[in-house]
Design an enzyme around this catalytic site. Structure first.
Site, PDB file in Angstrom:
ATOM      1  N   GLU A 103      15.040  24.066 -34.262  1.00 27.58           N
ATOM      2  CA  GLU A 103      14.088  24.967 -33.658  1.00 27.58           C
ATOM      3  C   GLU A 103      13.405  23.592 -32.348  1.00 27.58           C
ATOM      4  O   GLU A 103      13.135  21.914 -32.897  1.00 27.58           O
ATOM      5  CB  GLU A 103      13.556  24.702 -35.186  1.00 27.58           C
ATOM      6  CG  GLU A 103      12.078  25.339 -35.159  1.00 27.58           C
ATOM      7  CD  GLU A 103      10.924  24.873 -36.531  1.00 27.58           C
ATOM      8  OE1 GLU A 103      11.635  26.107 -37.342  1.00 27.58           O
ATOM      9  OE2 GLU A 103      10.569  23.774 -36.536  1.00 27.58           O
ATOM     10  N   TYR A 143       7.496  29.037 -29.558  1.00 22.96           N
ATOM     11  CA  TYR A 143       8.273  29.079 -30.783  1.00 22.96           C
ATOM     12  C   TYR A 143       9.817  29.284 -30.650  1.00 22.96           C
ATOM     13  O   TYR A 143      10.587  31.073 -30.279  1.00 22.96           O
ATOM     14  CB  TYR A 143       8.176  29.885 -31.920  1.00 22.96           C
ATOM     15  CG  TYR A 143       9.045  29.278 -32.960  1.00 22.96           C
ATOM     16  CD1 TYR A 143       8.952  28.350 -33.812  1.00 22.96           C
ATOM     17  CD2 TYR A 143      10.370  29.927 -33.284  1.00 22.96           C
ATOM     18  CE1 TYR A 143       9.673  27.993 -35.308  1.00 22.96           C
ATOM     19  CE2 TYR A 143      11.673  29.485 -34.203  1.00 22.96           C
ATOM     20  CZ  TYR A 143      10.567  29.037 -35.466  1.00 22.96           C
ATOM     21  OH  TYR A 143      11.450  28.548 -36.351  1.00 22.96           O
TER      22      TYR A 143
END
Ligand code: GDP
Ligand code: MN
Length: 401
Positions: free
Chosen positions: A200, A112
């Site tokens: 993101e 992530y």
């Protein structure tokens, strides 16, 4: 403002972040044709992904790996004819009208990576985790120590030494490290240069090792970007990416007229000037047992036309059983509001109780306009102060169970 994954992937690719190739399509046939091209070009795996402004697609069955045109057709048909429901959508789900058809990749590990504004810390912050993929929310909640946060200096931004530190901390190895560092620096520059509020990548993946890449390749295969609405005026290219079908129709109309409007769950429509007064109007409605149906600030310089539109938006909401107008005229002139009320009565009609509290600039002229239009405004009640106005409108509507 949010954009779709396929658009975010393009921004990433332009910023030199490696992204598998793909294309956005809007029909089953186009999805099939695109799959055929990818398979003909040597890819053996293709991924079909619903393009909606919500995550959780993988678990909802709206990210599908296919190996043939038949499978691609089935996946595209399913996604374009079913609404996608995930924990991030409203209960009725979202309609899917766009798909991304992209080269599928083999995955060794999922990470992530994001940059966002950390309001508690007062900085932009790089966030990374070795536990990327579809469970990141669970990781954040249950094992927050697995999420690494690196604050960015407001002037210097992300420094290469910070990116290296984070790359090692989440466990990139060998030649992956430099690839991950490059991606982080490119992401930070993208965040800065576009006035983003969130960039993101989840997951950022490492592919299995092969001959030319003994440590695998680091690729971005999903991306979610949000941008600061107040900075869009200087990013025409980003603003042009907006998918209007994804924003609430009323909020969109309000924006066109320069009104700040947020739909809420209650049944009392509010028209107020000034954000502070709007907040206190909502508070006082709640104090008297009511529930506001919206936040609406017409601002200081709204025209009669814009205020009329504000009434149209509120009266067009089926939930609204009463309307409270609370205006303290400073720059805003009360007679502008009064004229808009009369216009709205003529064009839409007030079938629900309307409570009006006006004070300030041109209030006498406003009262006269409303007095003269009494016939057209049979449900109107004038209140002299805010408490009375709130009591009146709350007792005029059914208190929600
Ligand atoms: P999200 O569920 O909306 O976040 O959609 P993602 O694009 O992140 O996809 C969800 C999951 O599907 C990813 O975490 C991967 O595990 C898997 N996935 C997506 N694309 C591919 C791909 O090209 N190859 C493989 N093997 N898995 C993929
Ligand atoms: Mn994802």
């Amino acid at each position: 403002m949010k954009i779709h994954e396929y658009q975010a992937r393009e921004l990433l690719a332009n910023a030199t972040v490696p992204v598998p190739s793909g294309a956005m399509v809007e029909t089953v046939d186009a999805a099939v044709a695109e799959t055929k091209d990818l398979l003909a070009g040597g890819d053996t795996l293709v991924v079909i992904k619903a393009q909606v402004h919500a995550g959780g697609r993988g678990k909802a069955g709206f990210v599908k790996l296919v190996r043939s045109v038949e499978e691609a057709r089935e996946a595209a048909e399913f996604m374009l004819s079913n609404r996608m429901v995930s924990p991030q959508t409203p209960p009725e789900g979202l309609e899917v009208t766009r798909l991304l058809v992209a080269a599928g990749v083999d995955i060794d590990s999922e990470f992530y990576l994001a940059i966002t504004v950390d309001r508690a810390n007062g900085t932009n912050t790089l966030i990374a985790s070795a536990e990327g993929g579809v469970e990141i929310e669970k990781v954040a909640e249950e094992t927050p120590e697995k999420i690494i946060k690196e604050p960015l200096d407001p002037r210097l931004g992300l420094q290469p030494w910070q990116a290296r530190k984070v790359a090692f901390a989440v466990g990139f190895k060998g030649k992956q490290v430099n690839q991950a560092v490059k991606t982080m620096l490119a992401l930070a520059e993208l965040f800065r240069s576009t006035d983003a509020s969130l960039v993101e990548i989840n997951p950022l993946i490492v592919t299995p090792p092969d001959e030319s890449n003994p440590d695998g390749r680091v690729l971005a295969i999903d991306a979610k970007f949000n941008f600061d609405d107040n900075a869009l005026f200087r990013h025409r290219d980003i603003a042009a990416l907006a998918d209007l079908s994804e924003t609430d129709a009323s909020e969109r109309r309000a924006e066109e007229f320069g009104l700040s409007y947020v739909a809420l769950d209650g049944n009392i429509g509010c028209i107020v000037n000034g954000a502070g007064l709007a907040m206190s109007t909502m508070d006082i409605i709640k104090l008297h047992g009511g529930e506001p149906a919206n936040f609406l600030d017409v601002g200081g310089s709204a025209t009669e036309e814009a205020v009329t539109e504000a009434f149209r938006i509120i009266l067009g909401d089926d939930k609204v059983q009463g309307v409270l107008v609370n205006i303290f005229g400073g720059i805003m002139q009360c007679d502008t509001i009064a004229k808009a009320i009369v216009n709205a009565a003529g064009t839409v009609g007030f079938e629900v109780p309307l409570v009006v509290r006006l004070e300030g600039t041109n209030v006498d002229a406003a009262r006269e306009i409303l007095r003269d239009a009494k016939q057209e405004l049979p449900t109107m009640h004038a209140a002299t102060d805010l408490t009375e106005a709130a009591r009146m409108v709350c007792s005029a509507v059914a208190v929600p169970g």
